[in-house]
Motif scaffolding. Sequence first.
Motif, short mmCIF file in Angstrom:
data_model
loop_
_atom_site.label_atom_id
_atom_site.label_comp_id
_atom_site.label_asym_id
_atom_site.label_seq_id
_atom_site.Cartn_x
_atom_site.Cartn_y
_atom_site.Cartn_z
N GLN A 80 -5.47 3.12 -10.81
CA GLN A 80 -6.00 3.01 -9.45
C GLN A 80 -5.28 1.91 -8.66
O GLN A 80 -4.99 2.08 -7.48
CB GLN A 80 -7.51 2.75 -9.49
N ALA A 81 -5.00 0.79 -9.34
CA ALA A 81 -4.31 -0.32 -8.65
C ALA A 81 -2.93 0.14 -8.20
O ALA A 81 -2.50 -0.15 -7.07
CB ALA A 81 -4.20 -1.53 -9.58
N CYS A 82 -2.23 0.88 -9.06
CA CYS A 82 -0.89 1.38 -8.68
C CYS A 82 -0.98 2.33 -7.49
O CYS A 82 -0.25 2.20 -6.51
CB CYS A 82 -0.22 2.09 -9.86
N PHE A 83 -1.91 3.31 -7.55
CA PHE A 83 -2.07 4.26 -6.45
C PHE A 83 -2.40 3.52 -5.14
O PHE A 83 -1.84 3.80 -4.08
CB PHE A 83 -3.22 5.25 -6.74
N ARG A 84 -3.32 2.55 -5.24
CA ARG A 84 -3.77 1.83 -4.04
C ARG A 84 -2.62 1.08 -3.38
O ARG A 84 -2.40 1.15 -2.18
CB ARG A 84 -4.89 0.86 -4.45
N GLU A 85 -1.86 0.35 -4.21
CA GLU A 85 -0.74 -0.46 -3.67
C GLU A 85 0.33 0.42 -3.03
O GLU A 85 0.87 0.10 -1.98
CB GLU A 85 -0.10 -1.26 -4.80
N LEU A 86 0.64 1.54 -3.71
CA LEU A 86 1.69 2.42 -3.19
C LEU A 86 1.23 3.08 -1.88
O LEU A 86 1.99 3.18 -0.91
CB LEU A 86 2.06 3.47 -4.25
N ARG A 87 -0.03 3.50 -1.86
CA ARG A 87 -0.58 4.12 -0.64
C ARG A 87 -0.58 3.13 0.53
O ARG A 87 -0.27 3.49 1.66
CB ARG A 87 -2.02 4.59 -0.87
N ALA A 88 -0.93 1.87 0.21
CA ALA A 88 -0.99 0.85 1.27
C ALA A 88 0.40 0.67 1.88
O ALA A 88 0.56 0.53 3.10
CB ALA A 88 -1.51 -0.46 0.71
N ARG A 89 1.43 0.68 1.02
CA ARG A 89 2.79 0.51 1.54
C ARG A 89 3.21 1.71 2.39
O ARG A 89 3.87 1.57 3.41
CB ARG A 89 3.76 0.27 0.39
N ARG A 90 2.84 2.91 1.93
CA ARG A 90 3.14 4.11 2.71
C ARG A 90 2.37 4.08 4.05
O ARG A 90 2.91 4.39 5.11
CB ARG A 90 2.76 5.36 1.93
N ALA A 91 1.11 3.68 3.99
CA ALA A 91 0.28 3.64 5.21
C ALA A 91 0.89 2.69 6.24
O ALA A 91 0.86 2.97 7.44
CB ALA A 91 -1.14 3.23 4.86
N ALA A 92 1.48 1.59 5.75
CA ALA A 92 2.11 0.63 6.67
C ALA A 92 3.30 1.29 7.38
O ALA A 92 3.51 1.09 8.58
CB ALA A 92 2.53 -0.62 5.92
N LEU A 93 4.08 2.09 6.64
CA LEU A 93 5.22 2.80 7.25
C LEU A 93 4.71 3.79 8.29
O LEU A 93 5.28 3.93 9.38
CB LEU A 93 6.02 3.57 6.20
N GLU A 94 3.63 4.51 7.94
CA GLU A 94 3.07 5.53 8.84
C GLU A 94 2.53 4.89 10.11
O GLU A 94 2.65 5.45 11.21
CB GLU A 94 1.98 6.33 8.12
N ALA A 95 1.94 3.69 9.94
CA ALA A 95 1.38 2.99 11.11
C ALA A 95 2.49 2.57 12.06
O ALA A 95 2.32 2.55 13.28
CB ALA A 95 0.58 1.77 10.65
N ALA A 96 3.67 2.25 11.48
CA ALA A 96 4.79 1.79 12.31
C ALA A 96 5.57 2.94 12.93
O ALA A 96 6.32 2.75 13.86
CB ALA A 96 5.71 0.92 11.45
N ASN A 97 5.42 4.14 12.38
CA ASN A 97 6.17 5.29 12.88
C ASN A 97 5.28 6.53 12.90
O ASN A 97 5.06 7.18 11.88
CB ASN A 97 7.40 5.52 11.97
N ALA A 98 4.80 6.86 14.09
CA ALA A 98 3.81 7.94 14.24
C ALA A 98 4.37 9.30 13.85
O ALA A 98 3.61 10.25 13.62
CB ALA A 98 3.32 7.96 15.68
N GLU A 99 5.69 9.41 13.75
CA GLU A 99 6.29 10.71 13.42
C GLU A 99 6.26 11.04 11.93
O GLU A 99 6.48 12.18 11.54
CB GLU A 99 7.73 10.76 13.91
N LEU A 100 6.00 10.02 11.14
CA LEU A 100 5.98 10.26 9.69
C LEU A 100 4.75 11.06 9.28
O LEU A 100 3.65 10.80 9.79
CB LEU A 100 5.95 8.92 8.92
#
Length: 355
Positions: A80-100
């Motif tokens: 769960q910790a691995c999934f959470r950390e990876l998702r958080a990093r992806r979410a940060a990219l998505e927040a910075a680029n609405a096209e993703l």
Amino acid sequence: MADTKVYRASTTAPVNIAVVKYWGKRDAKLNLPTNSSLSVTLSQSDLRTLTTASCSSTYTGDDSLLLNGEPSDVSGARTQACFRELRARRAALEAANAELPKLSTFPLKIVSENNFPTAAGLASSAAGFAALVQAIANLYELPDSPSELSLIARQGSGSACRSLFGGYVAWRMGEKEDGSDSKADLVAPASHWPSMRALILVVSASKKGVSSTSGMQQTVATSGLFQQRISTIVPANMALMEDAIKNRNFPQFAEVTMRDSNSFHATCADTYPPIFYMNDVSKAAIRAVEAINAQAGKTVAAYTFDAGPNCVVYYQEEDAATVLGAFAPLLATAEGWKDGSVVNASVKLDEGIAG
Ligand code: DP6
């Protein structure tokens, strides 16, 4: 239009075998170690985990993992910790680029396979979590370096953080309470010392008695020797080992490897009640390595044992005939090796995922 695409990425990750062992956690939740450690990454053609991660808005239900064809539980805190950390990093990219595409919001399906027996005590959790993290990082197109990803893999299994690299890899214990400096770095690529080989003697392919996680916790809680190991023995071994690798000094590499394995198993014996990972066959392997070195008149082989009875012998290609030749009759005749076999007589090193 709704995005119904299935996004997919694959990777392989290698096994690593420590020559200065990780044994002890100072923070079990963040998986922070009580000492730094150093390992050698083995060839993926012989031992590796192949993992594919996929996600889609069309997937229903929770995240899932198929391990060697069997459904495996992902609800544990580490996965769960691995999934959470990876998702958080992806979410940060998505927040910075609405096209993703919003991959961070889709369920994940992970399919993972080892090309060696999972329960054989051959560091399968290291390759397993390294591959899981790298596959999802690839799926999410994360820009993070292997060292950054090692921070995440560490939370899956400590030794996994070292499998993000090939060659000679250190896991620096770090000092920070949040664990942000407890990560792996490359000491030298495999190409720095291309003659290095590993021979794996499978003494027993059955699952180990006391898991690393619980064994090390018992050692930390009860062993007096352990304090000396983390305060003086390991720091000295880390320095000597890095120096041996830098100078391709095999006798020094070998002596530190054997002493560190002995020191680790001594703290296990000093745990109360004691933990024994090596059996009589393991001890015969130690004597065999000593005999090889005595006969050669110099140190040409080094043994090391993890939390199980299987023996890994490091040697250099130029000594292959001497080392493999000495083990051949032992493997053929000794009673204890009946259940044993040699995994790919000589395991070459390679550059790992990041190489
Ligand atoms: C003896 O990495 O399996 O192999 O962090 O609890 O998952 P957890 O432990 P794990 O321990 C490995 C212990 C060792 C030594 C080493 O690989 O450094």
